[in-house]
Design an enzyme around this catalytic site. Structure first.
Site, PDB file in Angstrom:
ATOM      1  N   ASP A 104       0.876  -1.165   0.000  1.00 44.76           N
ATOM      2  CA  ASP A 104       0.000   0.000   0.000  1.00 44.76           C
ATOM      3  C   ASP A 104       0.912   1.213   0.000  1.00 44.76           C
ATOM      4  O   ASP A 104       1.527   1.533   1.015  1.00 44.76           O
ATOM      5  CB  ASP A 104      -0.890  -0.040   1.259  1.00 44.76           C
ATOM      6  CG  ASP A 104      -1.653   1.268   1.476  1.00 44.76           C
ATOM      7  OD1 ASP A 104      -1.647   2.130   0.579  1.00 44.76           O
ATOM      8  OD2 ASP A 104      -2.258   1.410   2.562  1.00 44.76           O
ATOM      9  N   LYS A 150       2.731  11.252  -3.498  1.00 56.83           N
ATOM     10  CA  LYS A 150       1.703  10.520  -4.246  1.00 56.83           C
ATOM     11  C   LYS A 150       0.754  11.478  -4.980  1.00 56.83           C
ATOM     12  O   LYS A 150       0.222  11.144  -6.028  1.00 56.83           O
ATOM     13  CB  LYS A 150       0.922   9.646  -3.266  1.00 56.83           C
ATOM     14  CG  LYS A 150      -0.108   8.742  -3.892  1.00 56.83           C
ATOM     15  CD  LYS A 150      -0.653   7.805  -2.844  1.00 56.83           C
ATOM     16  CE  LYS A 150      -1.730   6.889  -3.367  1.00 56.83           C
ATOM     17  NZ  LYS A 150      -2.217   5.993  -2.300  1.00 56.83           N
ATOM     18  N   GLU A 175      -7.266   0.494  -4.281  1.00 52.09           N
ATOM     19  CA  GLU A 175      -7.211   0.393  -2.808  1.00 52.09           C
ATOM     20  C   GLU A 175      -8.513  -0.125  -2.193  1.00 52.09           C
ATOM     21  O   GLU A 175      -8.472  -1.039  -1.364  1.00 52.09           O
ATOM     22  CB  GLU A 175      -6.835   1.759  -2.210  1.00 52.09           C
ATOM     23  CG  GLU A 175      -5.361   2.072  -2.424  1.00 52.09           C
ATOM     24  CD  GLU A 175      -5.011   3.547  -2.276  1.00 52.09           C
ATOM     25  OE1 GLU A 175      -5.853   4.324  -1.779  1.00 52.09           O
ATOM     26  OE2 GLU A 175      -3.888   3.917  -2.663  1.00 52.09           O
ATOM     27  N   ASP A 228     -12.554   5.575   3.292  1.00 64.30           N
ATOM     28  CA  ASP A 228     -11.111   5.631   3.529  1.00 64.30           C
ATOM     29  C   ASP A 228     -10.698   7.048   3.911  1.00 64.30           C
ATOM     30  O   ASP A 228     -10.656   7.950   3.076  1.00 64.30           O
ATOM     31  CB  ASP A 228     -10.379   5.183   2.251  1.00 64.30           C
ATOM     32  CG  ASP A 228      -8.853   5.205   2.398  1.00 64.30           C
ATOM     33  OD1 ASP A 228      -8.336   5.728   3.403  1.00 64.30           O
ATOM     34  OD2 ASP A 228      -8.176   4.685   1.480  1.00 64.30           O
TER      35      ASP A 228
HETATM   36  P1  ADP Z   1      -2.607   7.423   4.038  1.00 62.14           P
HETATM   37  O1  ADP Z   1      -3.591   6.460   3.499  1.00 62.14           O
HETATM   38  O2  ADP Z   1      -2.974   8.857   3.780  1.00 62.14           O
HETATM   39  O3  ADP Z   1      -1.214   7.130   3.683  1.00 62.14           O
HETATM   40  P2  ADP Z   1      -3.039   6.372   6.771  1.00 62.14           P
HETATM   41  O4  ADP Z   1      -4.196   5.516   6.432  1.00 62.14           O
HETATM   42  O5  ADP Z   1      -1.843   5.711   7.299  1.00 62.14           O
HETATM   43  O6  ADP Z   1      -2.639   7.379   5.631  1.00 62.14           O
HETATM   44  O7  ADP Z   1      -3.568   7.440   7.861  1.00 62.14           O
HETATM   45  C1  ADP Z   1      -2.737   8.345   8.472  1.00 62.14           C
HETATM   46  C2  ADP Z   1      -3.563   9.211   9.391  1.00 62.14           C
HETATM   47  O8  ADP Z   1      -4.168   8.390  10.382  1.00 62.14           O
HETATM   48  C3  ADP Z   1      -2.738  10.256  10.132  1.00 62.14           C
HETATM   49  O9  ADP Z   1      -3.414  11.502  10.104  1.00 62.14           O
HETATM   50  C4  ADP Z   1      -2.701   9.705  11.544  1.00 62.14           C
HETATM   51  O10 ADP Z   1      -2.566  10.724  12.528  1.00 62.14           O
HETATM   52  C5  ADP Z   1      -4.038   9.030  11.634  1.00 62.14           C
HETATM   53  N1  ADP Z   1      -4.076   8.044  12.741  1.00 62.14           N
HETATM   54  C6  ADP Z   1      -3.295   6.962  12.883  1.00 62.14           C
HETATM   55  N2  ADP Z   1      -3.578   6.335  14.053  1.00 62.14           N
HETATM   56  C7  ADP Z   1      -4.566   7.039  14.621  1.00 62.14           C
HETATM   57  C8  ADP Z   1      -5.285   6.915  15.869  1.00 62.14           C
HETATM   58  N3  ADP Z   1      -5.024   5.947  16.726  1.00 62.14           N
HETATM   59  N4  ADP Z   1      -6.215   7.840  16.124  1.00 62.14           N
HETATM   60  C9  ADP Z   1      -6.463   8.842  15.279  1.00 62.14           C
HETATM   61  N5  ADP Z   1      -5.836   9.027  14.115  1.00 62.14           N
HETATM   62  C10 ADP Z   1      -4.888   8.136  13.797  1.00 62.14           C
HETATM   63 MG    MG Z   2      -4.293   4.913   2.468  1.00 61.98          MG
END
Ligand code: ADP
Ligand code: MG
Length: 639
Positions: free
Chosen positions: A27, A88, A187, A209
């Site tokens: 991913d 990205k 995704e 998402d």
């Molecule tokens: P992307 O798909 O954009 O690469 P992710 O799915 O990894 O990103 O999401 C990242 C986001 O999730 C960040 O803003 C992070 O702060 C938030 N996040 C991760 N864990 C938690 C949590 N326990 N509570 C709230 N937000 C969270």
């Molecule tokens: Mg993502």
């Protein structure tokens, strides 16, 4: 690249082919990337020594070379000008797209040369593809350390709305990182696979998402083992980062009187945001906490409760729900028709987000699997299926319709969105002017009716059409889409048998030379291998030029004078010999020499063709008006 496209359409690896090296699921996220591996149907995220499976999608270019992940993120505070994040967003983007992003991303661009955007980091000019390749390379190394075997193949996920150019850019990045892409998978589809929905009864599912900087909602229909994307929507600038900003601003407001008019520095702002992010994540488990904020050399603790957080983020949560409502209505669905909702993205861990989703869809969402890992897990399952010959092979669909421009700037769709891929479709067009000798084929992608509202993928000229009255030519344009949703287009004039096959590359793809340069720079994967590939690519190019010359001579040798014929023949022999040898620089030089020798000849042929076709029109007019060159054939048929 052209060469690769030739080999790839529709190719599905044979069962048990991947036994020497391993295939993983990746991913490649805007904020975080995740790599997973599946054996015997049980996918697992590959974690680093500290147990984290999430690698920040951040690359820092240090004096010792590129650094990826948390180490790169740490440099955002001290040396932000060396750091690239959210790359990205730039994948497959051209100059025009980037104008709309200017100001939202923290680094400088150069979009001057029209093609692919470059990021200016120090004295480097980096393409988004190269930056993404660094991330993929780091993931590959992490996986290899973990698995103790070479990892050479991957299923990589992309957003459902990614167009051809962005998909191709993602594939190029993987190739640079030494990974063969088995398949690009959407995704939301990967998330659905991780939940085993492909084994479930047929039905309609929503995938919500919410990541770090983007929100995507997709509605999938599962039917006969195929996931169709019924509708997608979202907001490319809405995510967990907004929650962090809201918290940070709230804290700064607390201290405004004490701070006075003195502005806070960029580095202080960054640290406050980091603290806000930790606070937000902590409050997923706790009801309240005290969090440190350092400003002007003084650290103070700030209290934040879950209730206060909910209030701060309310506007964004509501906005995501409004988008869901819109997408469901665009898909002409009733909420009751949606059988399940899958939660994806780290920000769906926030309890208030879960409540809002549940209350809108009227059922508890699927959330057993870590939302920030679920996409990689689904990709890993697909990688296993593709290499181990499982029977649950996923059939994907084309994300956006493909078509060509016809008279008046209209779009004639050739392959409709949601068509299962791989697929080949042809459609016939005809000339609209008497004696028209060339036509410009303009390939576009999108759902709208006019070219202006679609994305331009590529243009090419089909030349050498024999003079005929308007409407007599039968030009068959064939679109071939491979299993990754990538496109090859060819055009041929049927009545006279004049066939011209033209490989189309999206305008924002890397050029062959660029790819070669970058490959040469990257010593990651076997130098010898790479040399071999470049040699083959040069040979293929040499052969293409020889063939083109052969057909030109067959048609128009009479246009040559003796001296010219001799020069061309000498250059032709030189190239034919070079191709036999092993020296790709020699082949390249021979190609250039032949093209140089034949250029006046080629130009005379082109002039004549255009004059014959466009008497009374200037060439510029012709170039600038591709819409005037094609007319849909009334007797068109599809393959
Ligand atoms: P992307 O798909 O954009 O690469 P992710 O799915 O990894 O990103 O999401 C990242 C986001 O999730 C960040 O803003 C992070 O702060 C938030 N996040 C991760 N864990 C938690 C949590 N326990 N509570 C709230 N937000 C969270
Ligand atoms: Mg993502």
């Amino acid at each position: 690249m052209t060469l690769l496209q030739l080999h790839e359409p529709g190719e599905t690896p044979l069962p048990h082919e991947g036994e020497q090296t391993l295939a993983v699921g990746i991913d490649l996220g805007t904020t975080n990337s995740v790599i997973a591996f599946s054996a015997l149907g049980k996918p697992e995220v590959l974690r680093d020594a500290a147990g984290s499976g999430l690698i920040p999608s951040v690359v820092a270019y240090t004096e010792h070379g590129p650094v990826v992940g948390s180490a790169a993120q740490a440099r955002l505070v001290d040396a932000p000008e060396t750091v690239v994040s959210s790359v990205k967003r730039l994948m497959g983007r051209g100059a025009a797209d980037v104008k709309t992003l200017a100001g939202t991303l923290p680094y400088r661009f150069d979009a001057a040369d029209g093609g692919m955007v470059r990021l200016l980091i120090g004295d480097r000019r980096l393409t988004p593809v190269e930056v993404s390749a660094e991330i993929l390379r780091a993931l590959k190394i992490q996986a290899e350390q973990h698995l103790g075997r070479e990892v050479a193949k991957a299923v990589v996920t992309v957003p459902a709305y990614f167009d051809d150019a962005a998909r191709l850019a993602t594939k190029d990045a993987a190739r640079l990182a030494g990974l063969e892409v088995l398949r690009l998978v959407n995704e939301p589809t990967a998330a659905a696979l991780a939940y085993g929905l492909d084994k479930a009864a047929e039905g309609i599912y929503a995938v919500y998402d919410l990541g770090g900087g983007t929100f995507d909602i997709s509605i999938l229909r599962l039917e006969k083992g195929i996931f169709q994307v019924l509708a997608t929507g979202g907001d490319a600038a809405l995510g967990g980062d907004d929650f962090d900003h809201a918290i940070a601003e709230h804290w700064l407001a607390d201290r405004r009187s004490e701070l006075g008019s003195e502005p806070i520095t960029a580095s202080e702002a960054k640290q406050t945001l980091n603290s806000a992010r930790s606070a937000k994540e902590a409050l997923t488990q706790r009801e309240a906490g005290d969090f440190p904020v350092m400003l002007h050399g003084k650290t103070t603790l700030h209290r934040l409760t879950r209730l206060a957080l909910d209030k701060l983020i309310q506007p964004w949560v509501e906005k995501t729900i409004a988008i869901c409502r819109q997408v469901v209505s665009d898909a002409r669905l009733d909420l009751s028709e949606i059988q399940g909702v899958v939660l994806v993205g780290g920000s769906t861990r926030v309890p208030q987000v879960r409540r809002a989703v549940e209350s809108f869809f009227g059922k508890p969402p699927l959330s057993d699997i870590n939302p920030d890992e679920v996409v990689a897990l689904g990709a890993a399952l697909q990688a296993e299926a593709l290499t181990q010959g499982s029977d649950t092979l996923l059939l994907d669909v084309l994300p956006l319709s493909l078509g060509i421009e016809t008279m008046g700037g209209l779009v004639e769709k050739v392959v409709d969105r949601n068509t299962p891929i791989p697929v080949a479709k042809a459609q016939e067009f005809t000339t609209y002017q008497d004696g028209q000798a060339a036509m410009l084929v303009h390939v576009v992608q999108g759902e709208r009716e006019t070219v202006a509202d679609c994305r331009s993928l590529a243009r090419f000229v089909l030349a050498g059409i024999p003079p005929m009255t308007a409407g007599a030519a039968r030009i068959r344009v064939t679109f071939q889409v491979d299993a990754d949703g990538l496109l090859t287009v060819s055009a041929a004039e049927k009545t006279t048998g004049v066939e011209q096959r033209v490989e189309v590359k999206p305008s924002y793809g890397l050029s062959e030379e660029e790819m070669a340069r970058i490959l040469e720079e990257s010593l990651e994967h076997g130098r010898a291998d790479m040399e071999r590939r470049l040699l083959i690519e040069n040979r293929v190019e040499g052969q293409r030029v020889l063939l083109a010359l052969q057909s030109a001579l067959a048609a128009d040798a009479s246009m040559l004078d003796a001296g010219e014929a001799e020069r061309i023949e000498k250059a032709r022999l030189g190239l034919a010999r070079a191709i036999e040898g092993e020296d790709r620089d020699r082949i390249k030089a021979a190609v250039e020499a032949l093209e140089e020798a034949a250029r006046p000849f080629a130009e005379r042929r082109m002039d004549r063709a255009i004059r014959a076709g466009l008497a009374g029109h200037s060439i510029d007019e012709f170039k600038g008006d591709p819409g005037g060159c094609l007319a849909p054939d009334p007797e068109e048929e599809k393959l």
